[in-house]
Design an enzyme around this catalytic site. Sequence first.
Site, short mmCIF file in Angstrom:
data_model
loop_
_atom_site.label_atom_id
_atom_site.label_comp_id
_atom_site.label_asym_id
_atom_site.label_seq_id
_atom_site.Cartn_x
_atom_site.Cartn_y
_atom_site.Cartn_z
N PHE A 112 2.21 8.54 -0.23
CA PHE A 112 3.42 8.41 -1.04
C PHE A 112 3.99 7.00 -1.04
CE2 PHE A 112 5.50 8.65 3.02
CZ PHE A 112 6.80 8.18 2.85
N LYS A 113 3.62 6.19 -0.05
CA LYS A 113 4.14 4.82 0.01
C LYS A 113 3.75 4.01 -1.23
CE LYS A 113 5.57 5.77 4.18
NZ LYS A 113 5.20 5.13 5.41
N ASP A 114 2.67 4.41 -1.90
CA ASP A 114 2.26 3.69 -3.11
C ASP A 114 3.33 3.75 -4.20
OD1 ASP A 114 -0.31 2.82 -2.27
OD2 ASP A 114 -1.16 4.78 -2.71
N LEU A 117 5.54 0.97 -3.16
CA LEU A 117 4.91 -0.32 -2.87
C LEU A 117 4.01 -0.84 -3.98
CD1 LEU A 117 4.43 0.11 0.94
CD2 LEU A 117 5.73 -1.67 -0.23
N THR A 147 2.43 2.79 5.44
CA THR A 147 3.14 1.64 4.86
C THR A 147 2.28 0.39 4.89
OG1 THR A 147 5.37 2.44 5.32
CG2 THR A 147 5.11 0.08 5.18
#
Length: 490
Positions: A112-114, A117, A147
């Site tokens: 989900f960090k994509d 980011l 992350t």
Amino acid sequence: MIYRSTRSANLEVSGASAIIQGLAPDGGLFVPKVFPEAFSKNELKKLLELSYQDLAGKILGRFLPDYTPEQLATIVKGAYGAQWDDAKIAPVTENKAGSYFLELFHGPTLAFKDIALQCLPRLMKTALFNQADNRDIVILTATSGDTGTAAMRGFQGLDKTRVIVFYPYQGVAPIQLKQMLSESKDNTVAIAIEGNFDQAQTKVKQIFNDQDMRKLLADHDFTFSSANSMNVGRLLPQVVYYFYAYGQLVARGDIAMGDPVNYSVPTGNFGDILAGYYAKKLGLPVGKLICASNKNNVLTDFFKTGHYDKNRDFYVTNSPSMDILVSSNLERLLFDISGDPDLVKGLMDQLKETGEYKLPDDLREKLSDFAADYATPEEIEGEIKRVYDESGYVIDPHTAVASLAAHRFTGNDAKTVVLSTASPYKFPETVYHAVSGQAVTEKGIPALKQLAELTGDLPASIKEFLGASAQEIVIPPSEMEAEVKRQLGL
């Protein structure tokens, strides 16, 4: 819109400046001085009919009016384009074993960090342009797994940026490690520390706030920023998918417009669930935000008692991205419910000095938007198995924490969306054992291939790094500042 620090009344900057700085100079986190006005019912209805990209532009525009609509359109078009393996970016499944799963892992690093980011580097680059800032940005961040890879991929090759990621040695999953090491090139590097995530994050904050270090950087035309969810530019893009999930349920007829929906969120650093809280403040019909923790259940105890206490055993679990005892973004919630920077600073000072603090009773009453639960490693595997047996759907260990919390929640009758924060292929050892009842023959890539044989083909983004190899750099936490200087040639 003006942003201010959670720890002082007179520290105010623009949204663009908040994104460039990452952390406030006083150690606090940037938040809107005045929270944006909530969307009306008519506005909300129109928003929920938009594509992901257009929805992201509208919501970011609410928080970042110093970016032009044209700039935001360019940013979201680049962030949510061909690098995603699903055109919806964040699709919601049909009901699976009692819950709907919001799949947030269709980006280039399968986590989900994509979502944030892929957006943050573009927000940051535009902020530098808008402010005519010619310094090189040093992205300094600690990661418990995802992350790091997402930041390195997001900033890969971006001019005038350097990315230095610290992670706990032997404290991330084998696939996460493989991904990070494969991204260590050009302007990005990942470095292991002999300690846990909290130690890495604490030291990163100390380096950020060291005035001598800041002066040294300034003398060489560098400035620090952060790519983790302490940076408000990382947090805001996450608000979008709560709205998008709700819109998908309405469009399918699973709920009626205006019905409350619960969101169960795997929670470590508290950024992801805080984005859901912000979505509710913007007018989204959120029922309960279920804060789902693993065996490091400091947040579960906090929401049940008002007592935050990190003085406890630290566990390395099968959901490593949640192996955290200091949840940094909780500070933003404390400021939101109190409006008192002196109180927040006092609580954070207590946490630093004694490892704990207690909320006043009047503030505890303002936490009613949240419920909390946690899962042990054994329960995590059991939930992966339950969901698979009942629906044929495979989830990763972090998603399983939230799925179990949703399954056990009895606080209301609203339908629940579980945030699925990573692909099961990132944690093949745990998932394979849970589903098959057998241990993998070998960890890492062989385990990945075993899981693929059981469940289907590998995602293309994993195939990209299967053959990559790199040597780990391992240092004690005490050498992190010296390592930053070495990496920057200072």
